[in-house]
Design an enzyme around this catalytic site. Structure first.
Site, PDB file in Angstrom:
ATOM      1  N   CYS A 197       0.823  -1.209   0.000  1.00 46.26           N
ATOM      2  CA  CYS A 197       0.000   0.000   0.000  1.00 46.26           C
ATOM      3  C   CYS A 197       0.854   1.254   0.000  1.00 46.26           C
ATOM      4  CB  CYS A 197      -0.942  -0.012   1.205  1.00 46.26           C
ATOM      5  SG  CYS A 197      -1.991   1.430   1.242  1.00 46.26           S
ATOM      6  N   GLU A 200      -7.445   2.029 -12.910  1.00 42.22           N
ATOM      7  CA  GLU A 200      -6.767   3.164 -12.260  1.00 42.22           C
ATOM      8  C   GLU A 200      -5.619   3.671 -13.117  1.00 42.22           C
ATOM      9  OE1 GLU A 200      -7.876   2.356  -7.581  1.00 42.22           O
ATOM     10  OE2 GLU A 200      -5.915   1.702  -8.264  1.00 42.22           O
TER      11      GLU A 200
HETATM   12  P1  NDP Z   1      -8.407  -7.855 -10.161  1.00 40.72           P
HETATM   13  O1  NDP Z   1      -8.555  -9.217  -9.631  1.00 40.72           O
HETATM   14  O2  NDP Z   1      -9.241  -6.764  -9.616  1.00 40.72           O
HETATM   15  O3  NDP Z   1      -8.588  -7.851 -11.739  1.00 40.72           O
HETATM   16  C1  NDP Z   1      -7.862  -8.735 -12.543  1.00 40.72           C
HETATM   17  C2  NDP Z   1      -8.184  -8.442 -13.985  1.00 40.72           C
HETATM   18  O4  NDP Z   1      -7.355  -9.257 -14.810  1.00 40.72           O
HETATM   19  C3  NDP Z   1      -9.597  -8.773 -14.365  1.00 40.72           C
HETATM   20  O5  NDP Z   1     -10.025  -7.832 -15.320  1.00 40.72           O
HETATM   21  C4  NDP Z   1      -9.475 -10.162 -14.983  1.00 40.72           C
HETATM   22  O6  NDP Z   1     -10.441 -10.426 -15.952  1.00 40.72           O
HETATM   23  C5  NDP Z   1      -8.155 -10.024 -15.684  1.00 40.72           C
HETATM   24  N1  NDP Z   1      -7.440 -11.285 -15.914  1.00 40.72           N
HETATM   25  C6  NDP Z   1      -7.100 -12.238 -15.019  1.00 40.72           C
HETATM   26  N2  NDP Z   1      -6.413 -13.226 -15.608  1.00 40.72           N
HETATM   27  C7  NDP Z   1      -6.315 -12.890 -16.923  1.00 40.72           C
HETATM   28  C8  NDP Z   1      -5.738 -13.502 -18.054  1.00 40.72           C
HETATM   29  N3  NDP Z   1      -5.093 -14.660 -17.961  1.00 40.72           N
HETATM   30  N4  NDP Z   1      -5.853 -12.881 -19.256  1.00 40.72           N
HETATM   31  C9  NDP Z   1      -6.499 -11.708 -19.364  1.00 40.72           C
HETATM   32  N5  NDP Z   1      -7.064 -11.068 -18.321  1.00 40.72           N
HETATM   33  C10 NDP Z   1      -6.976 -11.654 -17.115  1.00 40.72           C
HETATM   34  O7  NDP Z   1      -6.855  -7.567 -10.005  1.00 40.72           O
HETATM   35  P2  NDP Z   1      -5.991  -6.259  -9.966  1.00 40.72           P
HETATM   36  O8  NDP Z   1      -4.656  -6.721 -10.416  1.00 40.72           O
HETATM   37  O9  NDP Z   1      -6.629  -5.128 -10.681  1.00 40.72           O
HETATM   38  O10 NDP Z   1      -5.985  -5.888  -8.424  1.00 40.72           O
HETATM   39  C11 NDP Z   1      -5.704  -6.850  -7.435  1.00 40.72           C
HETATM   40  C12 NDP Z   1      -6.415  -6.526  -6.159  1.00 40.72           C
HETATM   41  O11 NDP Z   1      -5.783  -5.441  -5.508  1.00 40.72           O
HETATM   42  C13 NDP Z   1      -7.857  -6.056  -6.318  1.00 40.72           C
HETATM   43  O12 NDP Z   1      -8.769  -7.081  -6.449  1.00 40.72           O
HETATM   44  C14 NDP Z   1      -8.075  -5.277  -5.048  1.00 40.72           C
HETATM   45  O13 NDP Z   1      -8.444  -6.159  -4.031  1.00 40.72           O
HETATM   46  C15 NDP Z   1      -6.705  -4.702  -4.770  1.00 40.72           C
HETATM   47  N6  NDP Z   1      -6.641  -3.299  -5.192  1.00 40.72           N
HETATM   48  C16 NDP Z   1      -7.450  -2.374  -4.620  1.00 40.72           C
HETATM   49  C17 NDP Z   1      -7.402  -1.050  -4.993  1.00 40.72           C
HETATM   50  C18 NDP Z   1      -8.294  -0.060  -4.356  1.00 40.72           C
HETATM   51  O14 NDP Z   1      -8.877  -0.351  -3.326  1.00 40.72           O
HETATM   52  N7  NDP Z   1      -8.473   1.120  -4.948  1.00 40.72           N
HETATM   53  C19 NDP Z   1      -6.481  -0.597  -6.007  1.00 40.72           C
HETATM   54  C20 NDP Z   1      -5.691  -1.636  -6.569  1.00 40.72           C
HETATM   55  C21 NDP Z   1      -5.770  -2.919  -6.165  1.00 40.72           C
HETATM   56  P3  NDP Z   1     -11.914 -10.972 -15.597  1.00 40.72           P
HETATM   57  O15 NDP Z   1     -12.666  -9.827 -14.985  1.00 40.72           O
HETATM   58  O16 NDP Z   1     -12.446 -11.387 -16.904  1.00 40.72           O
HETATM   59  O17 NDP Z   1     -11.716 -12.106 -14.630  1.00 40.72           O
END
Ligand code: NDP
Length: 452
Positions: A42, A181
């Site tokens: 964070c 973001e």
């Molecule tokens: P998320 O889990 O939120 O999103 C992952 C994204 O990657 C989704 O769009 C998913 O698609 C896609 N994805 C996963 N695997 C593949 C693949 N093999 N090929 C193509 N696309 C893929 O992860 P983030 O990395 O964005 O963030 C991780 C976590 O960090 C969040 O869930 C949150 O808990 C935390 N976070 C919180 C923030 C805040 O509070 N403001 C800011 C940043 C992070 P699909 O939707 O189709 O599954």
């Protein structure tokens, strides 16, 4: 003879630091090991640097809007990207120092380096060994990259926060928190942004209307959204540009590609399995409601448990754990009504249930919603709109969800989260006097049910 601790914490992120300080304050002898730098995701690689870049990038629109309010500039301001990165890093160094000082003052013994678990009560760092009544695993998560040919050319959010120069064109893969973001940050900074994602809309799991609305607003800000597509291969061309070959036969040429395709718990080679700790398929430590693992002396909090991966949740889990272990008041955390925000541009913030979740879990519901152009843009003419939405359980009129897309959404939803946690009804919202003129007042003046 090995050093002895009441609590040995592995990982000095938000959860680990809070648990260490609170346990020390409760009289425990605490050791804390960190292999990178005190602060964790964070403070060093996530929320804080990201938010600073969001703030920094927003000046682009602010300068433009200022002209509508009569401000004349001799020359258009231009961005000094390295200066922004330096300013951000100076703030991170300051925060890192503050964290270390707080830990020192609390009497927590700090160890710089990688710690591994060598048994239910044993932690090893190089050739040193520590005995602990309790061990806390708070090692967080790390970005994951899918096995796409050419993935070695991709960067993750870690590198995106420290790019030596701003690319002209960036491809962003994914549609979760991090992807949207960064799409907002780079688009506001003038980079050509193409966001490629496999779902039909951004932010899977959020309210469907919020998802659609955010997509429309981001598209207006120039983000090129390519839904329902996957990158098949990344090819580096002779001129250094990257060719993203898509599964539909198309391709996108960019200078940088950022993968934001999820994060995985940091449990590899930590000695957990050998100590008997059960892990989920994705490597998360499986814990009970009190954050205890399958080995009674080993506990875990924060992203490494993959419950709700948010800093304030990790901190709250730390409080519960210390109360349980060292204050004689065992308690677990409620994961209901955890508010969250996505610092997209415009930002999204929500608490409680989406319309779809409420409909399938609670049956009959009422929806109140408003879409409007914020007062600020009545003068700028900027085509930016705000969405506000309340989800109400019909039988008892409890407000079970509040959703907003628009400026200051996270600041507004934080207050509503208190009301919703307390069980406020729609009538409680209605009898609350608004603050005029604000966007927030809409939440207490929504009168027409959708469909009425
Ligand atoms: P998320 O889990 O939120 O999103 C992952 C994204 O990657 C989704 O769009 C998913 O698609 C896609 N994805 C996963 N695997 C593949 C693949 N093999 N090929 C193509 N696309 C893929 O992860 P983030 O990395 O964005 O963030 C991780 C976590 O960090 C969040 O869930 C949150 O808990 C935390 N976070 C919180 C923030 C805040 O509070 N403001 C800011 C940043 C992070 P699909 O939707 O189709 O599954």
């Amino acid at each position: 003879m090995a050093d002895e601790f009441d609590l040995f914490v592995i990982g000095a992120g938000s959860g680990g630091v809070r648990a260490s300080r609170l346990a020390a304050a409760a009289g425990a002898k605490v050791g804390l090991a960190e292999e990178i730098r005190v602060g964790g995701t964070c403070v060093l690689r996530g929320c804080v640097p990201k938010k600073l870049l969001v703030i920094g990038s927003h000046y682009h629109d602010d300068f433009q809007d200022a002209a509508s309010y009569g401000w004349r500039q001799a020359e258009a301001p231009e961005l000094d990207w390295p200066a922004l990165i330096r300013a951000k890093n100076t703030e991170l160094d300051r925060l890192h120092g503050v964290y270390r000082q707080l830990l020192d003052k609390a009497g927590v013994e700090m160890f710089d380096g990688r710690a591994v678990i060598a048994g239910p009560h044993t932690v090893r760092m190089g050739d040193r060994s520590f005995q602990a009544r309790h061990i806390l695993v708070a090692v967080g998560g790390w970005p994951t990259l899918p096995p796409v040919p050419g993935i070695e050319h991709a960067i993750t959010s870690n590198e995106a926060l420290d790019l030596p120069e701003l690319p002209k064109r960036i491809g962003i893969v994914g549609s979760g928190y991090i992807a949207v973001e960064f799409a907002g940050i780079f688009a506001a900074l003038g980079v050509t942004v193409t966001q490629i994602f496999r779902a039909d809309k951004l932010l899977r799991g959020f309210d469907e209307e919020v998802r659609s609305f955010l997509g429309e607003e981001m598209a207006k800000k120039g983000v090129h959204l390519m839904a329902g597509r996957k990158v098949r291969e990344i090819v580096k061309r002779a001129d250094g540009a990257l060719d993203l070959a898509l599964d539909d036969g198309g391709s996108v040429i960019v200078d940088t590609v950022l993968y934001a395709t999820g994060r995985a718990p940091n449990t590899k080679a930590l000695g957990l399995e050998a100590a008997g700790v059960r892990l989920a398929e994705n490597g998360a430590v499986i814990v009970d409601a009190y954050s205890q693992s399958s080995v009674p002396s080993i506990h875990a909090i924060g992203d490494v448990t993959d419950r709700i991966n948010l800093t304030p949740v990790a901190i709250a889990e730390a409080h519960c754990l210390v109360d349980t272990l060292f204050r004689g008041t065992p308690r677990g955390l409620s994961y209901e009504n955890v508010p969250s925000a996505v610092f997209s541009q415009p930002p999204v913030s929500v608490v409680g249930l989406s319309e779809e979740e409420a409909r399938s879990n609670l049956g009959e519901i009422d929806i109140y919603a408003a879409k409007f152009r914020p007062l600020k843009h009545s003068i700028t003419g900027r085509d930016e709109r705000t969405l506000m939405k309340l989800v109400v359980k019909r039988s008892d009129q409890k407000v079970v969800g509040a959703h907003m897309v628009g400026a200051d959404a996270p600041e507004i939803i934080q207050g509503l989260a208190i009301a919703i946690t307390m069980g406020a009804t729609k009538q409680d919202f209605d009898r609350t006097i608004g603050i005029h003129p604000t966007a927030a007042e809409e939440f207490v003046t929504l009168r027409e049910k959708r469909g009425d």
